[in-house]
Design a protein around this motif. Structure first.
Motif, PDB file in Angstrom:
ATOM      1  N   GLY A  12      -6.982 -17.463  -5.723  1.00  0.00           N
ATOM      2  CA  GLY A  12      -7.031 -18.006  -4.373  1.00  0.00           C
ATOM      3  C   GLY A  12      -5.673 -18.493  -3.923  1.00  0.00           C
ATOM      4  O   GLY A  12      -4.768 -18.719  -4.735  1.00  0.00           O
ATOM      5  N   ARG A  61      -2.586 -28.239  -2.483  1.00  0.00           N
ATOM      6  CA  ARG A  61      -2.399 -27.088  -3.368  1.00  0.00           C
ATOM      7  C   ARG A  61      -1.718 -27.431  -4.685  1.00  0.00           C
ATOM      8  O   ARG A  61      -1.309 -26.535  -5.421  1.00  0.00           O
ATOM      9  N   GLU A 117      -6.219 -29.713  -1.076  1.00  0.00           N
ATOM     10  CA  GLU A 117      -5.580 -29.440   0.223  1.00  0.00           C
ATOM     11  C   GLU A 117      -4.064 -29.332   0.097  1.00  0.00           C
ATOM     12  O   GLU A 117      -3.441 -28.524   0.784  1.00  0.00           O
ATOM     13  N   LYS A 121      -5.332 -20.864  -0.673  1.00  0.00           N
ATOM     14  CA  LYS A 121      -5.546 -22.244  -0.250  1.00  0.00           C
ATOM     15  C   LYS A 121      -7.003 -22.543   0.074  1.00  0.00           C
ATOM     16  O   LYS A 121      -7.411 -23.689   0.033  1.00  0.00           O
ATOM     17  N   ASN A 122      -7.784 -21.532   0.378  1.00  0.00           N
ATOM     18  CA  ASN A 122      -9.204 -21.758   0.612  1.00  0.00           C
ATOM     19  C   ASN A 122      -9.970 -21.686  -0.700  1.00  0.00           C
ATOM     20  O   ASN A 122      -9.569 -21.014  -1.638  1.00  0.00           O
ATOM     21  N   ASN A 123     -11.092 -22.376  -0.763  1.00  0.00           N
ATOM     22  CA  ASN A 123     -11.965 -22.269  -1.931  1.00  0.00           C
ATOM     23  C   ASN A 123     -12.535 -20.860  -1.984  1.00  0.00           C
ATOM     24  O   ASN A 123     -12.797 -20.234  -0.954  1.00  0.00           O
ATOM     25  N   GLU A 124     -12.712 -20.369  -3.193  1.00  0.00           N
ATOM     26  CA  GLU A 124     -13.210 -19.018  -3.400  1.00  0.00           C
ATOM     27  C   GLU A 124     -14.397 -19.035  -4.353  1.00  0.00           C
ATOM     28  O   GLU A 124     -14.462 -19.881  -5.257  1.00  0.00           O
ATOM     29  N   SER A 153      -5.977 -27.315  -8.976  1.00  0.00           N
ATOM     30  CA  SER A 153      -7.191 -26.535  -8.707  1.00  0.00           C
ATOM     31  C   SER A 153      -8.179 -26.756  -9.847  1.00  0.00           C
ATOM     32  O   SER A 153      -7.817 -27.258 -10.927  1.00  0.00           O
TER      33      SER A 153
END
Lengths: 110, 115
Positions: A50, A68, A66, A52-55, A71
């Motif tokens: 990923g 980064r 947010e 920056k968005n959740n996957e 994670s």
């Protein structure tokens, strides 16, 4: 090149969620975070990546903070077959994954 | 079946031998990689080929010689190796090299022992 830091080992009960953290505080704006795992005597297996968005995919979910700088890989219902070394990697500025680091050894227990 | 096949799975060779490792990918990818995983160091990149051209040599000694005749095949030629070269050699492929959004797909490796 962004470096990653992971705990060397974690335990998880079978059927529970496994949450594997990774710090990558020097990550830059266009660098992806990748997760792989390696089961003994096999090659690494791609899990998820990923920006920056959740996957989420059929194997796991990836939550990226947010800013980064960190994670978390989530295995929602860990099984004994999820016992493996999990690697969090950020490619270098040429797009290559130079080293996989030490990873986190996840032990799923019955 | 991983889509990336490596042969042989195990290899024992003397320091004066010449041998080759083979990798074949069936994924239609354009980039191929050699990685080394030894007991003392983490998995490390050795070479990258993108569209058959070598784009990365991560300071690998010349006793390791890669060859990429086409996008589906990759070889690692070995000669006059040292015992410390004993390791698991892993091949990987990706859609295209140098892309940040291009996961690697690995084979199961060749376990090399140098005696």
């Amino acid at each position: 090149d962004a470096k990653t830091t992971q705990p060397p080992s974690m335990d998880c009960a079978e059927g529970r969620a496994a949450n594997l953290p990774c710090n990558h505080s020097t990550i830059s704006g266009n660098e992806y975070v990748y997760w792989y795992r390696q089961i003994h005597s096999q090659g690494p297996q791609y899990i998820i990546h990923g920006l920056k968005n959740n996957e989420t995919n059929e194997m796991a979910s990836l939550i990226i903070t947010e800013d980064r700088k960190s994670s978390t890989l989530i295995l929602p219902h860990a099984t004994l077959r999820d016992t493996a070394v999990y690697y969090c990697i950020v490619p270098n500025n040429a797009g290559n994954m130079l080293t996989f680091g030490g990873g986190t050894r996840l032990m799923v227990k019955p | 079946e991983t889509g990336v096949t490596q042969t042989p799975r195990h290899l024992v060779m003397g320091m004066t031998n010449k041998k080759s490792l083979k990798c074949e990918q069936h994924l239609g990818h354009n980039a191929m990689y050699w990685y080394k995983q030894s007991a003392k160091k983490p998995l490390e990149l050795m070479f990258v080929y993108n569209f058959k051209e070598q784009t990365e040599n991560n300071s690998v000694p010349s006793r390791f010689s890669p060859e990429c005749p086409n996008s589906s095949h990759l070889f690692l030629h070995l000669h006059t190796l040292q015992p410390e070269d004993s390791a698991l050699y892993l091949c990987a492929s990706s859609q295209e090299g140098g892309l940040f959004n291009s996961p690697l797909h690995f084979g199961n490796g060749t376990r090399l022992t140098v005696t």
